[in-house]
Design a protein around this motif. Sequence first.
Motif, PDB file in Angstrom:
ATOM      1  N   THR A 263       0.860  -1.183   0.000  1.00  0.00           N
ATOM      2  CA  THR A 263       0.000   0.000   0.000  1.00  0.00           C
ATOM      3  C   THR A 263       0.899   1.237   0.000  1.00  0.00           C
ATOM      4  O   THR A 263       2.124   1.133   0.102  1.00  0.00           O
ATOM      5  CB  THR A 263      -0.931   0.042   1.223  1.00  0.00           C
ATOM      6  N   LEU A 264       0.265   2.387  -0.094  1.00  0.00           N
ATOM      7  CA  LEU A 264       1.008   3.649  -0.054  1.00  0.00           C
ATOM      8  C   LEU A 264       0.946   4.292   1.320  1.00  0.00           C
ATOM      9  O   LEU A 264       1.235   5.481   1.473  1.00  0.00           O
ATOM     10  CB  LEU A 264       0.446   4.608  -1.113  1.00  0.00           C
ATOM     11  N   ASP A 265       0.624   3.500   2.332  1.00  0.00           N
ATOM     12  CA  ASP A 265       0.483   4.042   3.683  1.00  0.00           C
ATOM     13  C   ASP A 265       1.785   4.605   4.233  1.00  0.00           C
ATOM     14  O   ASP A 265       1.769   5.429   5.153  1.00  0.00           O
ATOM     15  CB  ASP A 265      -0.041   2.964   4.639  1.00  0.00           C
ATOM     16  N   ARG A 282       2.596  -4.288  -7.227  1.00  0.00           N
ATOM     17  CA  ARG A 282       1.400  -4.863  -6.606  1.00  0.00           C
ATOM     18  C   ARG A 282       0.854  -3.921  -5.523  1.00  0.00           C
ATOM     19  O   ARG A 282       0.406  -4.362  -4.453  1.00  0.00           O
ATOM     20  CB  ARG A 282       1.687  -6.242  -6.025  1.00  0.00           C
ATOM     21  N   VAL A 283       0.870  -2.641  -5.800  1.00  0.00           N
ATOM     22  CA  VAL A 283       0.342  -1.658  -4.853  1.00  0.00           C
ATOM     23  C   VAL A 283      -1.178  -1.621  -4.975  1.00  0.00           C
ATOM     24  O   VAL A 283      -1.717  -1.402  -6.065  1.00  0.00           O
ATOM     25  CB  VAL A 283       0.920  -0.253  -5.119  1.00  0.00           C
ATOM     26  N   PRO A 288      -3.233   8.085  -1.657  1.00  0.00           N
ATOM     27  CA  PRO A 288      -3.525   8.951  -0.499  1.00  0.00           C
ATOM     28  C   PRO A 288      -3.543  10.423  -0.875  1.00  0.00           C
ATOM     29  O   PRO A 288      -2.758  10.892  -1.704  1.00  0.00           O
ATOM     30  CB  PRO A 288      -2.371   8.646   0.470  1.00  0.00           C
ATOM     31  N   ASP A 289      -4.430  11.169  -0.239  1.00  0.00           N
ATOM     32  CA  ASP A 289      -4.541  12.606  -0.488  1.00  0.00           C
ATOM     33  C   ASP A 289      -3.248  13.341  -0.175  1.00  0.00           C
ATOM     34  O   ASP A 289      -2.906  14.320  -0.842  1.00  0.00           O
ATOM     35  CB  ASP A 289      -5.676  13.201   0.343  1.00  0.00           C
ATOM     36  N   GLN A 290      -2.519  12.873   0.855  1.00  0.00           N
ATOM     37  CA  GLN A 290      -1.334  13.617   1.274  1.00  0.00           C
ATOM     38  C   GLN A 290      -0.235  13.624   0.222  1.00  0.00           C
ATOM     39  O   GLN A 290       0.712  14.412   0.304  1.00  0.00           O
ATOM     40  CB  GLN A 290      -0.768  13.068   2.589  1.00  0.00           C
ATOM     41  N   LEU A 299       8.416  13.605 -10.966  1.00  0.00           N
ATOM     42  CA  LEU A 299       7.968  12.378 -11.639  1.00  0.00           C
ATOM     43  C   LEU A 299       7.267  11.484 -10.630  1.00  0.00           C
ATOM     44  O   LEU A 299       7.811  11.194  -9.566  1.00  0.00           O
ATOM     45  CB  LEU A 299       9.141  11.631 -12.268  1.00  0.00           C
ATOM     46  N   LEU A 300       6.047  11.055 -10.971  1.00  0.00           N
ATOM     47  CA  LEU A 300       5.275  10.131 -10.154  1.00  0.00           C
ATOM     48  C   LEU A 300       4.801   8.992 -11.040  1.00  0.00           C
ATOM     49  O   LEU A 300       4.031   9.197 -11.975  1.00  0.00           O
ATOM     50  CB  LEU A 300       4.081  10.838  -9.513  1.00  0.00           C
ATOM     51  N   ASP A 301       5.285   7.783 -10.768  1.00  0.00           N
ATOM     52  CA  ASP A 301       4.940   6.612 -11.562  1.00  0.00           C
ATOM     53  C   ASP A 301       4.368   5.535 -10.646  1.00  0.00           C
ATOM     54  O   ASP A 301       5.096   4.911  -9.862  1.00  0.00           O
ATOM     55  CB  ASP A 301       6.173   6.079 -12.295  1.00  0.00           C
ATOM     56  N   LEU A 302       3.056   5.338 -10.740  1.00  0.00           N
ATOM     57  CA  LEU A 302       2.364   4.291  -9.981  1.00  0.00           C
ATOM     58  C   LEU A 302       1.699   3.311 -10.932  1.00  0.00           C
ATOM     59  O   LEU A 302       0.720   2.646 -10.581  1.00  0.00           O
ATOM     60  CB  LEU A 302       1.316   4.926  -9.059  1.00  0.00           C
TER      61      LEU A 302
END
Length: 657
Positions: A263-265, A282-283, A288-290, A299-302
Amino acid sequence: MELLRPSLLLTVSLSLLQLVSAQTSTDSAEVDALNKLIDYWNLRSKINLTTIDPCTRNASWASENANPRVACDCTSNSCHITHLKIYALDIMGELPSELFMLRKLMDLNLGQNVLNGSIPAEIGQLSNMQYLSLGINNFTGRVPTELGNLTKLISLSFSSNNFFGPLPKELGKLTSLQQLYIDSSGVTGSIPQEFANLKSLRILWASDNLFTGKIPEFFGTLTELADLRLQGTLLEGPIPRSFRALNKLEDLRIGDLSAEDSTLDFLESQKSLSILSLRNCRVSGKIPDQLGTFAKLQLLDLSFNKLTGQIPTSLQDLSMLQYLYLGNNNLSGELPVNIIAPNLIALDVSYNPLSGNLPRNFAKGGLSMNVIGSSINANNLQDGKALGMMQCLHSNTKCSNKVPSSSFSIKCGGTQIASASGIEFDDDSKTLEAASFYTSSGNQWAVSNTGNFISSPNGPLYIAQTDSQITGTLDSELYKTARISPSSLRYYGLGLKNGKYRIDLHFAEITMEDSLSWKGLGRRVFDVYIQGERVLRDLNIKKEAGGSKRALVKTFEANVTNTIIEIHFFWAGKGTCCIPFQGTYGPLVSAIHASQVSTGNGSSKGDKKHVGKIVGITVGCAAALVIISSVFYLWWTKDSSSHIRIFTDSPKQNLVR
């Protein structure tokens, strides 16, 4: 002019003698060892010290930019060699014993050469070493445990070599270490628990190694980490929650995890991040809003994960963001209206059940956007030729074509060309960008690309080319250009008659050299999927073809049941990243030819497995896996034995790496 008096002449002579004697000479054993090294590596033409003391003051070879470089410390009774650099000069052979006679070495740089053999245990005698670079060579054997004796080390690199076996636990004694580069080194096994002692570590590059086990929980205690890269390994998730303590991270790249979901917790206080890539990890869960408070993100790669829910509107606040990759997830709802910030260059939300309209500023200059495989109303996109197909693919009925085709041929990355056998390969020279989709002029095929080559000196290029002749083929010109991709390249055959097809994939490695130089040590490795099944795993074109600029053809059979063939070329984090230059990795494909060999009602359980065979030696070009729009989304989400959604299985066990 008055002559010097004898007494004055004697005084001047004595002063000169004292000045000369004040120049401390270099330890004779070190001088002898250095000269033997120069001869062994055939460097006499670059640095000739036969009659000159290597520690002569202000010598040209002592400057910071000199190469070779020899620098010394002369503060004691005799000078000692403390710095030796022989960088990217293609020196060969094993490390000679004379090297370890330079006991005062503090900085040894032998990177980017063709040194081979194992690293001798004597390396542990160089106890003053602070900077040791052995990266990009041909070293073999095990990483010596004696490296653990070099407790003053600040930076250690042995990346891009051919070691085997596990990392020695003795490296955990290097408590002053700040930089550790071990990517593509060949090491295997678990990451030693003793690495928890490396509290000063700021940079760890460990991608493209066969590490096993879970990502260590203790990584979260290495709170000085600013740059961590763990892609293309056999590591298992989840990403530990202890990572929330890594608030100095600036660059985090984790990819290709198997087993448990993540998860992204853990993303809470990493506000210094500029690059965050968690591709194919495997996320699951929601974004998350934060994350919208990470103001430095560029760069954001999910992509290629299992994310659900809506895209947070807080991502609109990332004013520095340039690349946003959210493709191949299960995100729903509508795109945030202002998701396209002023600096955004690429937006990929392909293969998500998203709906609604395009966001504001979608026509912004310099922006590339990929929404294929979604239900977003794309009427205003520049490439309108795909719209009819997208609508067809989004429907609940099977696609059809009034004038179905039984073949297609693509000259990947190049202009139209006819092969020696008479096959006409279509032009595919259109410029692709970091999130692109377009269809051919006759709507017979389409191509989709996502990803960008971070830090590449060549900029955003997605075509490779060469002027050299390609051997092993009668069609050399067919292989002189190729599509390349840093992440995911898909080709789609459209409007096809249903039945069985033969697919020829043409490859030739035209970017990585095939030479005795360090520039020939690169490895390009990627996977290929056809109709959702992996048909090639860890393909290394140069290795299979027997060298660079040699043609390679791989042939497969596949069933068409809904008028479409998809061919997907996918980078799973493996292979070298930076040989011969930064950003040299990812799939490459030169040409594609598909033709029907029989008619039928579709695939059966018996022919689910397709066996590829080499039918010649042919080319490589940036690769692609053919999918077009939501038809594949519909297929993947159905309980189908023929088409499997990319995130459904462990990257290590089935589809995605």
